[in-house]
Motif scaffolding. Structure first.
Motif, PDB file in Angstrom:
ATOM      1  N   PRO A 120      50.778  92.166  -8.982  1.00 25.39           N
ATOM      2  CA  PRO A 120      50.003  93.103  -8.171  1.00 25.39           C
ATOM      3  C   PRO A 120      48.501  92.895  -8.336  1.00 25.39           C
ATOM      4  N   GLY A 121      47.709  93.769  -7.721  1.00 28.65           N
ATOM      5  CA  GLY A 121      46.263  93.706  -7.863  1.00 28.65           C
ATOM      6  C   GLY A 121      45.810  94.207  -9.226  1.00 28.65           C
ATOM      7  N   LEU A 122      44.557  93.972  -9.551  1.00 28.81           N
ATOM      8  CA  LEU A 122      44.026  94.383 -10.856  1.00 28.81           C
ATOM      9  C   LEU A 122      44.118  95.889 -11.067  1.00 28.81           C
ATOM     10  N   SER A 123      44.034  96.661  -9.975  1.00 26.15           N
ATOM     11  CA  SER A 123      44.067  98.121 -10.108  1.00 26.15           C
ATOM     12  C   SER A 123      45.389  98.606 -10.685  1.00 26.15           C
ATOM     13  N   ALA A 124      46.441  97.794 -10.592  1.00 24.92           N
ATOM     14  CA  ALA A 124      47.733  98.186 -11.173  1.00 24.92           C
ATOM     15  C   ALA A 124      47.666  98.239 -12.695  1.00 24.92           C
ATOM     16  N   TYR A 125      46.630  97.626 -13.277  1.00 21.71           N
ATOM     17  CA  TYR A 125      46.479  97.586 -14.736  1.00 21.71           C
ATOM     18  C   TYR A 125      45.376  98.531 -15.212  1.00 21.71           C
ATOM     19  N   ALA A 126      45.172  99.604 -14.452  1.00 19.19           N
ATOM     20  CA  ALA A 126      44.100 100.551 -14.788  1.00 19.19           C
ATOM     21  C   ALA A 126      44.258 101.122 -16.195  1.00 19.19           C
ATOM     22  N   ASP A 127      45.502 101.264 -16.660  1.00 14.44           N
ATOM     23  CA  ASP A 127      45.751 101.813 -17.997  1.00 14.44           C
ATOM     24  C   ASP A 127      46.034 100.738 -19.036  1.00 14.44           C
ATOM     25  N   PRO A 156      30.388  77.092 -10.458  1.00 12.72           N
ATOM     26  CA  PRO A 156      30.260  78.547 -10.632  1.00 12.72           C
ATOM     27  C   PRO A 156      31.575  79.265 -10.391  1.00 12.72           C
ATOM     28  N   VAL A 157      31.788  80.335 -11.124  1.00 16.27           N
ATOM     29  CA  VAL A 157      32.972  81.161 -10.965  1.00 16.27           C
ATOM     30  C   VAL A 157      32.504  82.607 -10.737  1.00 16.27           C
ATOM     31  N   ILE A 158      33.030  83.230  -9.678  1.00 16.65           N
ATOM     32  CA  ILE A 158      32.593  84.567  -9.261  1.00 16.65           C
ATOM     33  C   ILE A 158      33.814  85.384  -8.871  1.00 16.65           C
ATOM     34  N   LEU A 159      33.816  86.665  -9.206  1.00 16.60           N
ATOM     35  CA  LEU A 159      34.868  87.588  -8.765  1.00 16.60           C
ATOM     36  C   LEU A 159      34.245  88.766  -8.039  1.00 16.60           C
ATOM     37  N   ARG A 160      34.808  89.073  -6.880  1.00 24.47           N
ATOM     38  CA  ARG A 160      34.426  90.272  -6.146  1.00 24.47           C
ATOM     39  C   ARG A 160      35.680  91.113  -5.922  1.00 24.47           C
ATOM     40  N   ALA A 161      35.646  92.348  -6.403  1.00 22.50           N
ATOM     41  CA  ALA A 161      36.757  93.274  -6.221  1.00 22.50           C
ATOM     42  C   ALA A 161      36.503  94.132  -4.985  1.00 22.50           C
ATOM     43  N   THR A 162      37.589  94.565  -4.347  1.00 21.65           N
ATOM     44  CA  THR A 162      37.452  95.345  -3.120  1.00 21.65           C
ATOM     45  C   THR A 162      38.070  96.731  -3.305  1.00 21.65           C
ATOM     46  N   ALA A 163      38.836  97.203  -2.313  1.00 21.56           N
ATOM     47  CA  ALA A 163      39.225  98.616  -2.272  1.00 21.56           C
ATOM     48  C   ALA A 163      40.065  99.064  -3.457  1.00 21.56           C
ATOM     49  N   GLY A 164      40.885  98.169  -4.023  1.00 18.10           N
ATOM     50  CA  GLY A 164      41.718  98.579  -5.143  1.00 18.10           C
ATOM     51  C   GLY A 164      40.921  99.182  -6.275  1.00 18.10           C
ATOM     52  N   SER A 207      38.762 105.474 -10.808  1.00 21.23           N
ATOM     53  CA  SER A 207      37.621 106.157 -11.411  1.00 21.23           C
ATOM     54  C   SER A 207      36.648 105.102 -11.941  1.00 21.23           C
ATOM     55  N   PRO A 208      35.347 105.414 -11.992  1.00 20.91           N
ATOM     56  CA  PRO A 208      34.366 104.430 -12.463  1.00 20.91           C
ATOM     57  C   PRO A 208      34.687 103.870 -13.847  1.00 20.91           C
ATOM     58  N   ASP A 209      35.169 104.714 -14.761  1.00 21.87           N
ATOM     59  CA  ASP A 209      35.474 104.256 -16.118  1.00 21.87           C
ATOM     60  C   ASP A 209      36.596 103.224 -16.126  1.00 21.87           C
ATOM     61  N   LYS A 210      37.665 103.487 -15.368  1.00 16.38           N
ATOM     62  CA  LYS A 210      38.793 102.556 -15.341  1.00 16.38           C
ATOM     63  C   LYS A 210      38.415 101.255 -14.642  1.00 16.38           C
ATOM     64  N   ALA A 211      37.644 101.378 -13.569  1.00 15.18           N
ATOM     65  CA  ALA A 211      37.213 100.169 -12.863  1.00 15.18           C
ATOM     66  C   ALA A 211      36.330  99.307 -13.751  1.00 15.18           C
ATOM     67  N   GLN A 212      35.420  99.947 -14.484  1.00 17.94           N
ATOM     68  CA  GLN A 212      34.516  99.196 -15.355  1.00 17.94           C
ATOM     69  C   GLN A 212      35.269  98.508 -16.480  1.00 17.94           C
ATOM     70  N   ASP A 215      24.729  85.204 -13.358  1.00 14.16           N
ATOM     71  CA  ASP A 215      24.485  86.634 -13.553  1.00 14.16           C
ATOM     72  C   ASP A 215      25.238  87.406 -12.472  1.00 14.16           C
ATOM     73  N   ASP A 216      25.710  88.586 -12.824  1.00 15.35           N
ATOM     74  CA  ASP A 216      26.427  89.432 -11.872  1.00 15.35           C
ATOM     75  C   ASP A 216      27.603  88.685 -11.246  1.00 15.35           C
ATOM     76  N   SER A 217      28.301  87.936 -12.071  1.00 18.97           N
ATOM     77  CA  SER A 217      29.422  87.141 -11.551  1.00 18.97           C
ATOM     78  C   SER A 217      30.652  87.993 -11.280  1.00 18.97           C
ATOM     79  N   VAL A 218      30.724  89.188 -11.865  1.00 16.15           N
ATOM     80  CA  VAL A 218      31.884  90.062 -11.707  1.00 16.15           C
ATOM     81  C   VAL A 218      31.406  91.431 -11.228  1.00 16.15           C
ATOM     82  N   SER A 219      31.846  91.859 -10.057  1.00 15.49           N
ATOM     83  CA  SER A 219      31.420  93.169  -9.552  1.00 15.49           C
ATOM     84  C   SER A 219      32.340  93.630  -8.438  1.00 15.49           C
ATOM     85  N   ILE A 220      32.135  94.873  -8.015  1.00 18.39           N
ATOM     86  CA  ILE A 220      32.882  95.454  -6.905  1.00 18.39           C
ATOM     87  C   ILE A 220      32.040  95.331  -5.641  1.00 18.39           C
TER      88      ILE A 220
END
Length: 412
Positions: free
Chosen positions: A91-98, A127-135, A140-145, A164-169
């Motif tokens: 699944p998406g990364l959000s499935a691992y919120a806990d 270069p390696v970059i990750l951009r997360a979307t709606a998931g 919550s900001p804490d879980k996403a961070q 710099d800023d290679s990982v963000s929403i």
């Protein structure tokens, strides 16, 4: 035809110098964030004409890696995309919120694809970059961070170049704009002599986007709030787009809303019923980091009309209808628009195809009204096709005769 997704533009925009454009949205911040990799892209340290970039698209239902191979052009123009290696994990990364360490494990597994694709001598320059979307935007900001920190740790220990800023929403507006630029660039509609552009409709799991260049000034003047409009300069032209991302109205989130399960408690004992599901259907269904008990209504009725009434509550009064969607506006539809059209047998699973809105409506009726005798491949196909029909007609306000170019786009 398969079109490369908007993450490619994170590279192309930097090489083209878009980060110096007068962009009145946070798209400027996004392109500036990759400015540090510009020398690596436009002037490879090994002086080779070939260079690479690794992009992660962390969507609500899966995480995808794109490994791009570019050939430096002899002119001062954009490099040529020579190859794209694509792989995804659900699944998406959000499935691992806990359990955020599992998000790091997912990215680590996908990085193996990059290591097999990019020559070892090029790793430190790639270069390696990750951009997360709606998931992650839905968390919550804490879980996403916490999830982003795990990804950052994996990137930092990898042999690749980590800007710099290679990982963000990525916010929804940027997502829609980048998809619009990508499609219009790759289809040749951003050339100086071109007078027309195409609009984009993207339906993800957690959010949906609409972006197009209006032909009527009143479309811009009648927006509910200013952030429905994005104005920017690119390739010596100025564009003023109608664009909006509806968080919580992607296909998976819409299932939740249709079932009445949004924000519900007592999930371990509650069963969420819908007329959009086969009467005898009952199963578990997961989205994000939660699991729901769902079923049809064994004592009630099922079918298209009742299903449409359920999904209309999710759409009506929430999705803004642009003042006028001209028939001459060509729209490309991606992601779950494509997936469900393939599942319904409406288009080819490789080439995609043209569909009128009424084609989707007709197939939704057939699936919903026959699902008791002829169970569909997916028990959610009736609900999904009905929601897509409702979103297009009663949400955005498209006519039934509107023709959509439904294509595969390697994105969220």
């Amino acid at each position: 035809m398969k079109l490369t997704g908007p993450l490619l533009l994170l590279v192309l925009l930097a090489v083209a110098g878009l980060s110096r454009a007068q962009v009145k949205t946070s798209l400027l911040d996004l392109t500036n964030s990759i400015g540090s990799i510009l020398p690596a892209l436009s002037r490879p340290a090994n002086h080779s004409r070939i260079f690479y970039a690794v992009m992660f698209d962390a969507g609500s239902t899966g995480t995808r890696i794109h490994v791009y191979t570019f050939i430096n052009s002899d002119s001062a123009g954009l490099p040529v995309l020579d190859n794209e290696m694509f792989h995804s994990i659900k699944p998406g990364l959000s499935a691992y919120a806990d359990s955020p360490e599992m998000a790091g494990h997912t990215v680590r597994m996908l990085l193996k694809v990059a290591k097999k694709t990019v020559p070892r001598l090029e790793w430190k320059r790639t270069p390696v970059i990750l951009r997360a979307t709606a998931g992650l935007r839905l968390l919550s900001p804490d879980k996403a961070q916490a999830l982003l920190q795990q990804v950052q740790h994996v990137f930092d220990e990898s042999p690749f170049l980590v800007p710099d800023d290679s990982v963000s929403i990525m916010n929804g507006t940027n997502e829609g704009i980048l998809a619009w630029i990508s499609v219009n660039f790759l289809t040749g509609h951003l050339k100086a002599q071109t007078q027309t552009t195409v609009g984009i409709l993207d339906l993800g799991g957690g959010s949906t986007q609409i972006t197009f260049l209006p032909k009527l000034r009143k479309t811009i003047e009648s927006v509910p709030v200013a952030d429905y409009v994005a104005r920017f300069d690119i390739f010596n032209s100025t564009f003023e787009l109608y664009t909006h991302s509806y968080l919580g109205h992607g296909l998976m989130a819409a299932r939740l809303a249709t079932l009445g399960a949004l924000g519900a408690e007592g999930l371990e004992w509650r069963v969420f019923k819908s007329s959009c599901l086969p009467k005898k259907f009952r199963d578990e269904w997961s989205f994000g980091d939660l699991t729901y008990q769902v079923s049809g209504d064994p004592d009630g009725y099922a079918g298209y009309k009742l299903c449409y009434q359920e999904v209309l509550k999710v759409v009506k009064g929430i999705i803004h209808q642009p003042y006028q969607l001209q028939d001459s506006n060509v729209f490309y539809a991606f992601s779950y628009y494509f997936d469900r059209a393939v599942d319904a047998g409406l288009i080819d699973g490789v080439q995609g195809g043209k569909l009128e809105v009424r084609d989707i409506k007709k197939r939704a009726k057939e699936v919903c009204n026959k699902m008791t005798k002829y169970p569909p491949i997916s028990s959610f196909l009736c609900m999904d096709l009905t929601y897509i029909t409702c979103l297009l007609k009663d949400g955005f306000g498209f006519k039934e005769s509107t023709v959509l170019q439904v294509r595969q786009l390697n994105t969220a």
